[in-house]
Structure formats: structure tokens, C-alpha cells
Design a protein around this motif. Structure first.
Motif, PDB file in Angstrom:
ATOM      1  N   GLU A 171      39.335  49.851  19.684  1.00  0.00           N
ATOM      2  CA  GLU A 171      40.067  50.734  19.502  1.00  0.00           C
ATOM      3  C   GLU A 171      38.860  51.677  19.595  1.00  0.00           C
ATOM      4  O   GLU A 171      39.316  52.923  20.131  1.00  0.00           O
ATOM      5  CB  GLU A 171      41.198  50.901  18.647  1.00  0.00           C
ATOM      6  N   TYR A 172      38.004  51.422  18.543  1.00  0.00           N
ATOM      7  CA  TYR A 172      36.844  52.303  18.383  1.00  0.00           C
ATOM      8  C   TYR A 172      36.408  53.192  19.819  1.00  0.00           C
ATOM      9  O   TYR A 172      36.177  54.235  20.009  1.00  0.00           O
ATOM     10  CB  TYR A 172      35.847  52.597  17.331  1.00  0.00           C
ATOM     11  N   LYS A 196      41.102  41.679  13.667  1.00  0.00           N
ATOM     12  CA  LYS A 196      41.210  43.029  13.634  1.00  0.00           C
ATOM     13  C   LYS A 196      40.332  43.291  13.578  1.00  0.00           C
ATOM     14  O   LYS A 196      40.186  44.163  13.988  1.00  0.00           O
ATOM     15  CB  LYS A 196      42.190  42.927  11.539  1.00  0.00           C
ATOM     16  N   ARG A 197      39.459  43.080  13.367  1.00  0.00           N
ATOM     17  CA  ARG A 197      37.629  43.145  13.883  1.00  0.00           C
ATOM     18  C   ARG A 197      37.267  43.514  14.795  1.00  0.00           C
ATOM     19  O   ARG A 197      36.984  44.708  15.247  1.00  0.00           O
ATOM     20  CB  ARG A 197      36.360  41.974  13.049  1.00  0.00           C
ATOM     21  N   ASN A 256      39.567  43.785  17.685  1.00  0.00           N
ATOM     22  CA  ASN A 256      40.829  44.667  17.472  1.00  0.00           C
ATOM     23  C   ASN A 256      40.481  45.991  17.155  1.00  0.00           C
ATOM     24  O   ASN A 256      40.264  47.372  18.084  1.00  0.00           O
ATOM     25  CB  ASN A 256      42.584  44.676  17.316  1.00  0.00           C
ATOM     26  N   SER A 257      40.078  46.618  16.376  1.00  0.00           N
ATOM     27  CA  SER A 257      39.433  47.881  15.717  1.00  0.00           C
ATOM     28  C   SER A 257      37.771  48.307  16.417  1.00  0.00           C
ATOM     29  O   SER A 257      38.015  48.986  16.527  1.00  0.00           O
ATOM     30  CB  SER A 257      38.692  47.490  14.595  1.00  0.00           C
ATOM     31  N   LYS A 258      37.307  47.194  17.034  1.00  0.00           N
ATOM     32  CA  LYS A 258      35.963  47.904  17.713  1.00  0.00           C
ATOM     33  C   LYS A 258      36.744  48.123  19.219  1.00  0.00           C
ATOM     34  O   LYS A 258      36.301  49.051  19.309  1.00  0.00           O
ATOM     35  CB  LYS A 258      34.904  46.362  18.091  1.00  0.00           C
TER      36      LYS A 258
END
Length: 192
Positions: free
Chosen positions: A26-27, A19-20, A22-24
């Protein structure tokens, strides 16, 4: 030698790490897209302002009550003007706004009372607050030279305009365009 102990991560720890990551990603994607949009909008704004419109801030009293000091207006790039249009032009590293009275070849006359005639027809000038012949240093009747426009301010007693050789008639090289819209302050927002 000491033994190194390796433990397998739990499913929850793997999910959190995934999740971390994927968040990076996406950001970074959102940041890249935002920068692209900002650059495109800035480029379009520069192109539009360079080729189509100019934003101007009004200073001075020569166009009161039509335009007041502090108002922000938009001038559409143009070389075609009708009598009564507001014309923005360069003069001595300044931008002036005046009202078009006569086009190339027109005969302009202003009597002692400040009444203006163009080609023998008296102008109805509801926008003028104070008619005046002065300040002037040219002789009337006056014929507008080719490729020039005769302009006057709406507040005639304080306006330095085509009645004076100081400003004279506006040439094509001086043109910015036709003032068409008022954008600030908001209570004056709208067309001219």
C-alpha cells in the motif's frame, strides 16, 4: 550433527506478517501515485506558463500607484491590446510593464502640461499620478509605426517609455502579454 528444530508460526504471527506485507504494498502504491500526480501537475504548470501566462515580479516606480515594487502579477500571453491595457514586454534582458496608449497607425500627442491625445481625442487618465511631457526625445505629434504599440508609465515624471528613443515603441518580438491579475501581496489580490 545437531537437530534443527522447526516450529510452525502461530496464526497471530501469520496475520501480523500478512498485514506488514500489505502495508508495504500500500505504501509503494501511494508513493507511486503521489509521484505521478506531482509530475503531471509540474508538467501542466510548465505548459501553462510557457503558452498561456507568465508570472512577473514588479520592481521600480514607473507604474505607481497601479503597480508597486514587490507585487506579483500575471500576464496573459496576447498580441491584442486596447488603450489602457497593461503590457509586459522584454527590453534589454529586463521585463517592463507599461500602459498601452496607442496601437499601430495611431497619432499620439502630448502637450506641455502632459495631457495625452490619441487621434485627436484627449485621454481621461485617472490612473496617472503626475502628468508630464518629460522625459522625451521624440517629436509630437507622433504616428505609431506598424506592428508596434506606444506605451507610457503611470508615473510619467520617472517613467522611461515610448516618449524616449531609448525604449521606443514595443514590437511584436518584445511582447510577453497583457497584465491581467495581481496575486501578491494578498491585500492587493485581484484583477487590474
Amino acid at each position: 550433527m545437531s537437530d534443527v528444530k522447526v516450529t510452525k508460526p502461530s496464526i497471530d504471527e501469520l496475520r501480523k506478517e500478512l498485514k506488514r506485507e500489505n502495508s508495504k504494498k500500500e505504501y509503494k502504491k501511494v508513493l507511486r501515485n503521489t509521484l505521478i500526480v506531482v509530475i503531471v501537475v509540474a508538467a501542466l504548470a510548465v505548459l501553462i506558463s510557457s503558452f498561456f501566462v507568465t508570472v512577473l515580479k514588479v520592481t521600480g516606480d514607473s507604474m505607481t500607484p497601479t503597480l508597486e515594487t514587490g507585487q506579483i502579477v500575471i500576464a496573459k500571453n496576447s498580441t491584442s491590446f486596447e488603450p489602457g491595457d497593461l503590457l509586459a514586454f522584454y527590453y534589454n534582458n529586463k521585463v517592463l510593464v507599461k500602459r498601452v496608449i496607442g496601437s499601430p497607425g495611431d497619432w499620439i500627442n502630448i502637450d506641455e502640461a502632459g495631457n495625452v491625445t490619441v487621434n485627436g481625442v484627449v485621454l481621461e487618465e485617472e490612473y496617472v499620478t503626475e502628468k508630464s511631457l518629460e522625459p522625451t526625445d521624440i517629436e509630437f505629434p507622433y504616428q505609431v509605426p506598424e506592428n508596434r504599440w506606444f506605451v507610457l508609465g503611470d508615473h510619467r515624471s520617472v517613467s522611461i517609455d515610448s516618449r524616449s528613443n531609448v525604449v521606443g515603441c514595443v514590437t511584436k518580438e518584445q511582447l510577453i502579454g497583457k497584465v491581467v491579475f495581481r496575486v501578491f501581496p494578498l491585500n492587493t489580490f485581484g484583477g487590474l
